[in-house]
Design a protein around this motif. Sequence first.
Motif, PDB file in Angstrom:
ATOM      1  N   ALA A  42       0.828  -1.202   0.000  1.00 50.50           N
ATOM      2  CA  ALA A  42       0.000   0.000   0.000  1.00 50.50           C
ATOM      3  C   ALA A  42       0.869   1.261   0.000  1.00 50.50           C
ATOM      4  O   ALA A  42       0.562   2.238  -0.689  1.00 50.50           O
ATOM      5  CB  ALA A  42      -0.934  -0.001   1.216  1.00 50.50           C
ATOM      6  N   LEU A  43       1.958   1.217   0.767  1.00 51.30           N
ATOM      7  CA  LEU A  43       2.881   2.349   0.786  1.00 51.30           C
ATOM      8  C   LEU A  43       3.526   2.538  -0.584  1.00 51.30           C
ATOM      9  O   LEU A  43       3.694   3.673  -1.060  1.00 51.30           O
ATOM     10  CB  LEU A  43       3.949   2.115   1.858  1.00 51.30           C
ATOM     11  N   ASP A  55       2.210   1.780  -3.469  1.00 56.19           N
ATOM     12  CA  ASP A  55       1.206   2.376  -4.346  1.00 56.19           C
ATOM     13  C   ASP A  55       1.118   3.885  -4.133  1.00 56.19           C
ATOM     14  O   ASP A  55       0.992   4.654  -5.102  1.00 56.19           O
ATOM     15  CB  ASP A  55      -0.164   1.732  -4.098  1.00 56.19           C
ATOM     16  N   ASP A  56       1.184   4.303  -2.857  1.00 49.80           N
ATOM     17  CA  ASP A  56       1.156   5.744  -2.568  1.00 49.80           C
ATOM     18  C   ASP A  56       2.385   6.442  -3.144  1.00 49.80           C
ATOM     19  O   ASP A  56       2.294   7.551  -3.690  1.00 49.80           O
ATOM     20  CB  ASP A  56       1.084   5.980  -1.063  1.00 49.80           C
ATOM     21  N   THR A  87       2.016   6.898  -6.830  1.00 48.51           N
ATOM     22  CA  THR A  87       1.130   8.023  -7.125  1.00 48.51           C
ATOM     23  C   THR A  87       1.872   9.347  -7.037  1.00 48.51           C
ATOM     24  O   THR A  87       1.727  10.225  -7.899  1.00 48.51           O
ATOM     25  CB  THR A  87      -0.067   8.024  -6.157  1.00 48.51           C
ATOM     26  N   ILE A  88       2.688   9.500  -6.002  1.00 54.13           N
ATOM     27  CA  ILE A  88       3.446  10.740  -5.829  1.00 54.13           C
ATOM     28  C   ILE A  88       4.488  10.902  -6.935  1.00 54.13           C
ATOM     29  O   ILE A  88       4.679  11.992  -7.483  1.00 54.13           O
ATOM     30  CB  ILE A  88       4.128  10.769  -4.448  1.00 54.13           C
ATOM     31  N   ALA A 117      -1.663  13.834  -0.525  1.00 49.95           N
ATOM     32  CA  ALA A 117      -0.773  12.954   0.234  1.00 49.95           C
ATOM     33  C   ALA A 117      -0.305  13.623   1.518  1.00 49.95           C
ATOM     34  O   ALA A 117      -0.264  12.997   2.593  1.00 49.95           O
ATOM     35  CB  ALA A 117       0.423  12.560  -0.619  1.00 49.95           C
ATOM     36  N   ALA A 123      -3.244  13.777   3.902  1.00 53.40           N
ATOM     37  CA  ALA A 123      -3.504  12.466   4.500  1.00 53.40           C
ATOM     38  C   ALA A 123      -2.512  12.193   5.621  1.00 53.40           C
ATOM     39  O   ALA A 123      -2.865  11.595   6.647  1.00 53.40           O
ATOM     40  CB  ALA A 123      -3.406  11.374   3.426  1.00 53.40           C
TER      41      ALA A 123
END
Length: 371
Positions: free
Chosen positions: A245-246, A248-249, A252-253, A280, A283
Amino acid sequence: MGHPAATRGPVRVVGTGLLGASVGMALRAGGVDVVLADPSRTTVLLARDVGAGRLPAPDDGEPLLVVVAAPPDVTADVVLAELAANPHAVVTDVASVKSAVLDAVRAGGGDLRRYVGSHPMAGSERSGPTAARPDLFVGRPWVVAGNRESTPEAVLTVRTLATDVGATPVLLDARVHDDAVALVSHVPQIAASLVAARLRSADPAALDLAGQGLRDVTRIAASDPALWTSILAANAGAVGPVLRALRDDLDTIVAALEQADEAAHAEQVAGGALGAIAGAIAAGNAGVARIPGKHGGARRAYDVVTVLVPDQPGELARLLGDMGTAGINLEELAIEHAPAQAVGLAALSVLRGLGGRLEHELTARGWRVAG
């Protein structure tokens, strides 16, 4: 700490590194007889010399409690051996992964009625008995992960141990525990190590610009590689999904930054790129706000007054004394060393509305307050 312990001895501590020796020191402070064991003769002698307990004697009877403080990759084997060697003792371990140990003890035929896994949420970048402290666990959570076969008496014994060393017992299922520490401990360790690894080839001039932010992010990157390899391998099933999940983040960045860079060269705004970056960061704000604050309560916003403190003996104590004289309570303290200067920057957090008064009081006492 310092009051008589409810735990009954003798307590056998197997593994006399930081955690094992700290358990021994804390129990000894409460008057409990602690017997030490470790595969390394040097390590167990050091633990004895720092006051964690004594060496076994020929006339020792069976311990009432065994605390296994071995590395995660051998914890289950040691637990099984101690259950077999001490057929009436409660056995616990302090490994940072619980499901793998429980599964291995069950597969090995260990007496699960007398086994209660546990995990003190305390530690240090330093290791070994010379880093041990009797107050290491004071005010810290201590997970008690009994299994479905554990007797109530065995669970109570481990809860009492946690209380006697100053910790706060928290009852959790082994799997729930492993999922939780993957998020709040294991993935942060990986993230800190990866960020710190980028510094290996950094220009020294860039490192001269390092501030407290970099130090905060990379502090735990100084941890023991062998120990953490063992921990992460044992909890791989829980750590993997959080890392994905990290990742994927991060993807995105990275994509948003590439769009922003292309837009800058094309002199036009990249659609959605800036929003992804801001989202981001926002969040992250929301996540930080959920971390418990002082005394475990809701996180609070404070006024922060930054004071220049000479790098000399007694100056920080004088600053805090002046705060006390002014009648203002310190909520949080952070210290950053000023680059190439013999001063530190002490960030004093106080309740909202008291920052102006504190600044006035300290200035009147000769302190330099940073703007």
